[in-house]
Design a protein around this motif. Structure first.
Motif, PDB file in Angstrom:
ATOM      1  N   PRO A   1      -2.125  -2.370  -7.274  1.00 19.54           N
ATOM      2  CA  PRO A   1      -2.854  -2.881  -6.106  1.00 19.54           C
ATOM      3  C   PRO A   1      -1.900  -3.531  -5.107  1.00 19.54           C
ATOM      4  CG  PRO A   1      -3.224  -4.286  -8.016  1.00 19.54           C
ATOM      5  CD  PRO A   1      -2.374  -3.137  -8.474  1.00 19.54           C
ATOM      6  N   THR A   2      -2.203  -3.343  -3.826  1.00 16.71           N
ATOM      7  CA  THR A   2      -1.421  -3.965  -2.762  1.00 16.71           C
ATOM      8  C   THR A   2      -2.161  -5.193  -2.253  1.00 16.71           C
ATOM      9  OG1 THR A   2      -2.492  -2.532  -1.129  1.00 16.71           O
ATOM     10  CG2 THR A   2      -0.392  -1.769  -2.038  1.00 16.71           C
ATOM     11  N   ASP A   3      -1.439  -6.106  -1.637  1.00 16.14           N
ATOM     12  CA  ASP A   3      -2.036  -7.307  -1.039  1.00 16.14           C
ATOM     13  C   ASP A   3      -2.043  -7.148   0.471  1.00 16.14           C
ATOM     14  OD1 ASP A   3      -2.447  -8.771  -3.413  1.00 16.14           O
ATOM     15  OD2 ASP A   3      -0.338  -9.378  -3.436  1.00 16.14           O
ATOM     16  N   LYS A   4      -3.217  -7.319   1.095  1.00 14.90           N
ATOM     17  CA  LYS A   4      -3.307  -7.178   2.544  1.00 14.90           C
ATOM     18  C   LYS A   4      -2.847  -8.461   3.220  1.00 14.90           C
ATOM     19  CE  LYS A   4      -5.902  -5.479   6.317  1.00 14.90           C
ATOM     20  NZ  LYS A   4      -7.016  -4.916   6.922  1.00 14.90           N
ATOM     21  N   SER A   5      -1.969  -8.279   4.207  1.00 14.43           N
ATOM     22  CA  SER A   5      -1.476  -9.390   5.001  1.00 14.43           C
ATOM     23  C   SER A   5      -1.475  -8.932   6.458  1.00 14.43           C
ATOM     24  CB  SER A   5      -0.056  -9.768   4.553  1.00 14.43           C
ATOM     25  OG  SER A   5       0.496 -10.720   5.416  1.00 14.43           O
ATOM     26  N   ASP A   6      -2.376  -9.461   7.266  1.00 10.19           N
ATOM     27  CA  ASP A   6      -2.565  -9.018   8.648  1.00 10.19           C
ATOM     28  C   ASP A   6      -2.867  -7.523   8.671  1.00 10.19           C
ATOM     29  OD1 ASP A   6      -2.138 -11.615   9.678  1.00 10.19           O
ATOM     30  OD2 ASP A   6       0.032 -11.319   9.577  1.00 10.19           O
ATOM     31  N   GLU A   7      -2.058  -6.740   9.359  1.00  9.30           N
ATOM     32  CA  GLU A   7      -2.280  -5.296   9.465  1.00  9.30           C
ATOM     33  C   GLU A   7      -1.424  -4.514   8.469  1.00  9.30           C
ATOM     34  OE1 GLU A   7      -4.656  -3.913  11.397  1.00  9.30           O
ATOM     35  OE2 GLU A   7      -5.177  -6.011  11.737  1.00  9.30           O
TER      36      GLU A   7
ATOM     37  N   LEU B   1      11.801  -1.337  -7.329  1.00  9.32           N
ATOM     38  CA  LEU B   1      11.319  -1.412  -5.958  1.00  9.32           C
ATOM     39  C   LEU B   1      11.390  -2.887  -5.590  1.00  9.32           C
ATOM     40  CD1 LEU B   1      10.086   0.289  -3.639  1.00  9.32           C
ATOM     41  CD2 LEU B   1       7.869  -0.501  -4.442  1.00  9.32           C
ATOM     42  N   LYS B   2      12.370  -3.230  -4.756  1.00  6.46           N
ATOM     43  CA  LYS B   2      12.624  -4.633  -4.440  1.00  6.46           C
ATOM     44  C   LYS B   2      11.642  -5.174  -3.410  1.00  6.46           C
ATOM     45  CE  LYS B   2      17.391  -3.784  -5.550  1.00  6.46           C
ATOM     46  NZ  LYS B   2      18.740  -3.606  -5.073  1.00  6.46           N
ATOM     47  N   SER B   3      11.303  -4.347  -2.439  1.00  5.02           N
ATOM     48  CA  SER B   3      10.306  -4.745  -1.455  1.00  5.02           C
ATOM     49  C   SER B   3       9.680  -3.497  -0.868  1.00  5.02           C
ATOM     50  CB  SER B   3      10.942  -5.585  -0.322  1.00  5.02           C
ATOM     51  OG  SER B   3      11.825  -4.785   0.437  1.00  5.02           O
ATOM     52  N   GLY B   4       8.456  -3.653  -0.418  1.00  4.43           N
ATOM     53  CA  GLY B   4       7.766  -2.510   0.172  1.00  4.43           C
ATOM     54  C   GLY B   4       6.501  -2.936   0.877  1.00  4.43           C
ATOM     55  N   ASN B   5       6.132  -2.167   1.892  1.00  6.08           N
ATOM     56  CA  ASN B   5       4.861  -2.405   2.562  1.00  6.08           C
ATOM     57  C   ASN B   5       4.323  -1.098   3.113  1.00  6.08           C
ATOM     58  OD1 ASN B   5       5.817  -2.080   5.385  1.00  6.08           O
ATOM     59  ND2 ASN B   5       7.009  -3.892   4.896  1.00  6.08           N
ATOM     60  N   LEU B   6       3.024  -1.095   3.316  1.00  5.69           N
ATOM     61  CA  LEU B   6       2.320   0.064   3.829  1.00  5.69           C
ATOM     62  C   LEU B   6       1.562  -0.361   5.074  1.00  5.69           C
ATOM     63  CD1 LEU B   6       0.251   2.559   1.726  1.00  5.69           C
ATOM     64  CD2 LEU B   6      -0.729   1.562   3.772  1.00  5.69           C
ATOM     65  N   GLU B   7       1.781   0.373   6.165  1.00  7.69           N
ATOM     66  CA  GLU B   7       1.104   0.081   7.419  1.00  7.69           C
ATOM     67  C   GLU B   7       0.241   1.262   7.824  1.00  7.69           C
ATOM     68  OE1 GLU B   7       3.526  -1.920  10.606  1.00  7.69           O
ATOM     69  OE2 GLU B   7       5.137  -1.269   9.254  1.00  7.69           O
TER      70      GLU B   7
END
Length: 145
Positions: free
Chosen positions: A41-47, A137-143
């Motif tokens: 699961p991902t955590d939503k932060s703003d957009e 995976l050290k860091s990642g985000n999905l936009e």
């Protein structure tokens, strides 16, 4: 004495079948059957959706979800960008209607995966180690744009 007796026929059968998953039922990647399928699961932060730091095991499919376990409802006007920093070769792709589509291989330590769907639907995105070693995976985000 404390080991488990393994039935060779059951072991061979389990390695040739697609693991049970509510999201992924089959793959269009030739000769690929994951050893396991894990939902992340991902955590939503703003957009943006934040992908947690994870260690990927070779041949284990990590499927990204929203924090409610659902995928992303997209149209042909949407564009997904997944940004990441990692340690080994990484394969990123998508799943639609239970089918895992062939992903893109990234060998640089950081990068971006961009995806625009051809049709409306619920899409999930997966991460797969492209190395025989563990992948961090050290860091990642999905936009969603």
């Amino acid at each position: 004495e404390k080991g488990k007796v393994v039935d060779i026929e059951e072991l061979a059968k389990s390695s040739s079948e697609f693991p049970e998953s509510r999201i992924v039922k089959s793959s269009l990647m030739p000769n690929f059957i994951p050893s396991s399928i894990v939902e992340i699961p991902t955590d939503k932060s703003d957009e943006m959706y934040i992908i947690p730091e994870i260690i990927l095991i070779n041949n284990s499919l990590c499927v990204l979800t929203q924090d409610n376990g659902k995928g992303w409802e997209l149209t042909d006007k949407d564009n997904i960008v997944i940004s990441f920093d990692k340690s080994q070769d990484l394969i990123i792709g998508y799943v639609k209607d239970g089918i895992m589509y062939e992903g893109e291989v990234f060998d640089e330590l950081s990068g971006k995966y961009s995806f625009s769907p051809d049709e409306k639907g619920e899409y999930f995105f997966y991460l797969l180690s492209g190395s025989s070693d563990y992948l961090s995976l050290k860091s990642g985000n999905l936009e969603v744009n």
